[in-house]
Design an enzyme around this catalytic site. Sequence first.
Site, PDB file in Angstrom:
ATOM      1  N   GLU A 114      39.154  -0.832  33.196  1.00  0.00           N
ATOM      2  CA  GLU A 114      38.962  -1.968  34.260  1.00  0.00           C
ATOM      3  C   GLU A 114      39.762  -2.984  33.765  1.00  0.00           C
ATOM      4  O   GLU A 114      40.400  -3.027  32.666  1.00  0.00           O
ATOM      5  CB  GLU A 114      37.659  -2.123  34.901  1.00  0.00           C
ATOM      6  N   HIS A 231      35.230 -10.969  43.623  1.00  0.00           N
ATOM      7  CA  HIS A 231      35.905  -9.651  43.262  1.00  0.00           C
ATOM      8  C   HIS A 231      37.138  -9.507  44.212  1.00  0.00           C
ATOM      9  O   HIS A 231      37.274  -9.750  45.431  1.00  0.00           O
ATOM     10  CB  HIS A 231      35.167  -8.453  43.681  1.00  0.00           C
ATOM     11  N   ARG A 281      39.459 -10.425  36.359  1.00  0.00           N
ATOM     12  CA  ARG A 281      39.380 -10.876  37.947  1.00  0.00           C
ATOM     13  C   ARG A 281      40.005 -12.252  38.499  1.00  0.00           C
ATOM     14  O   ARG A 281      40.004 -12.075  39.424  1.00  0.00           O
ATOM     15  CB  ARG A 281      37.901 -10.591  38.381  1.00  0.00           C
ATOM     16  N   HIS A 342      31.188 -12.364  44.296  1.00  0.00           N
ATOM     17  CA  HIS A 342      30.703 -11.029  43.633  1.00  0.00           C
ATOM     18  C   HIS A 342      29.480 -11.105  42.698  1.00  0.00           C
ATOM     19  O   HIS A 342      28.841 -10.444  42.533  1.00  0.00           O
ATOM     20  CB  HIS A 342      31.861 -10.329  43.040  1.00  0.00           C
ATOM     21  N   ARG A 377      33.635 -13.433  34.076  1.00  0.00           N
ATOM     22  CA  ARG A 377      32.875 -11.943  33.325  1.00  0.00           C
ATOM     23  C   ARG A 377      33.833 -10.795  33.441  1.00  0.00           C
ATOM     24  O   ARG A 377      34.766 -10.441  34.170  1.00  0.00           O
ATOM     25  CB  ARG A 377      31.783 -11.362  34.185  1.00  0.00           C
TER      26      ARG A 377
HETATM   27  C1  SIN Z   1      33.830  -2.704  40.169  1.00  0.00           C
HETATM   28  O1  SIN Z   1      33.345  -1.475  40.111  1.00  0.00           O
HETATM   29  O2  SIN Z   1      34.870  -2.955  40.414  1.00  0.00           O
HETATM   30  C2  SIN Z   1      32.725  -3.585  40.111  1.00  0.00           C
HETATM   31  C3  SIN Z   1      31.779  -3.716  38.665  1.00  0.00           C
HETATM   32  C4  SIN Z   1      31.687  -4.974  38.020  1.00  0.00           C
HETATM   33  O3  SIN Z   1      31.332  -5.830  38.765  1.00  0.00           O
HETATM   34  O4  SIN Z   1      31.793  -4.966  37.084  1.00  0.00           O
END
Ligand code: SIN
Length: 501
Positions: A114, A231, A281, A342, A377
């Site tokens: 990610e 998010h 993010r 988020h 985060r």
């Molecule tokens: C996501 O799946 O994008 C959110 C997971 C997270 O907040 O780390």
Amino acid sequence: MERYTDVLVIGSGLAGLFTALNIDPKYKVIMIAKEHLQNSNSMLAQGGIAAELNNDPILHESHFEDTLKAGSFINDKQAVKYLVDNALVAIETLVKFGAHFDKDEKNQYLLTKEGGHSHKRILHSGGDASGYNTTKSLTDDLLARENIQVIENTIALDLIRSKDGKCAGAFVLENDELHYSIHAKMTVLATGGIGSVYGSTTNDLSATGDGIGMAHRIGARIRDMEFVQFHPTALYLEDSKSRRRFLITEALRGEGATLVNVEEQRFMQKYDPERMELAPRDVVSQAIYREMYDTWTDHVYIDTRHLDPKFLEKRFPTVFKRVKEEGYIMGIDLIPVAPCEHFMCGGVYTDLQGKTTVENLYAVGEVASSGVHGANRLASNSLLECIVFALSASKQMNELLETSKLQSDPKMEVLPQYNYNYKPIRKKIGDYMDEHVGIVRNTKGLTLTKSVLDQISKNLLKSPNLTRHYYETLNIVTTAQLITEAALRREESIGCHLRIE
Ligand code: SIN
């Protein structure tokens, strides 16, 4: 009525469940859940758990570095090291309790990537049902444990403060009518996030900043509140009035999805040419904000048209099904998305054992500020933070419980119970927070919001009311004040906190 216990756990998400399960079964635990045991943000987590499942120092260093980089290097380095180095044992304990993660045909864990991760290190379960599966397996275990009593539909109103300033449990309200004290040797805040402070959020709407509100009232240290993570890709539905927004997991970008603006132009090369859609993010949300501003719209698109719909349906069954209900087929259609609230990166200050600055009070999970997140985060570090610090907190409590005693017994004053409607106040708070304390902030908007919040808080405190809605609204406004004041104090832009004057 009064209840007595060794440990009181407030909240039933992953952090609360894992703490309760790791308390030695010889001690009595009461867990209170504001609604049903299974209503929590952890249940909604899609992406997974970031963890290096080996002792390779190079990989540990890389997870450590990625976490610091995402957090703009103002994280507590000792806490980040503790997080990374204790991931393996925490995951092993989780698996022992019945959690399972997706594996390949050779029985090896399937890992994904990610934003902000320099390589694949994220475990997932049921494709994109990681939070649901993990939390559900622990819930089953919890219900089978004789030393743990679960009380549902019960909100903690305030923490009990003993005469010598220690935490001694909580005053609670069951089913919005039965008011009593739970006296505890140790109390654990595991109340989750703050989603309802904003007008739109990926959180369960029961996330009203309760732990932060209660901790603030008892005098615990709160820190880093300006760092609210938005998010980048919550599903955007033009006609929806719901404040809760469906999350489209970042793991989708990890598997190759891209972002395009309403003119169908890919844009991340302008903001982070190296990491593109897999930048952390804060970078991606701020880039989307800019694109929406420049194109006079309130959304962009996530583009999966170059990916196989069959693969997407198998890998992301929850997202595939949900967007299909709205008429979008992954792999064929562009899916409209926009950022929204988020995750709270700050919260109630804790040390490496989850201990707050108030004696006998612990905080674990999103409500806590263990120091690992810094200014933003790193994706999928939140579930890891839940389990690593829940484990260390329960270990310390197991030791202290040997000798600790129940504290003295202050009573909560009797308050009136009026059936007031706090919805208009909550809406006003959400509107101001979205408009002035969102992705972009400036002195004028923050100052205006602070004065509105201060007035709302003053009015609420003048008319206390023994209802769930009163206390939730009080916690929402307290959390909003703490965010706004911290945002005003921090004049430079860093991480999730973007000041443009
Ligand atoms: C996501 O799946 O994008 C959110 C997971 C997270 O907040 O780390």
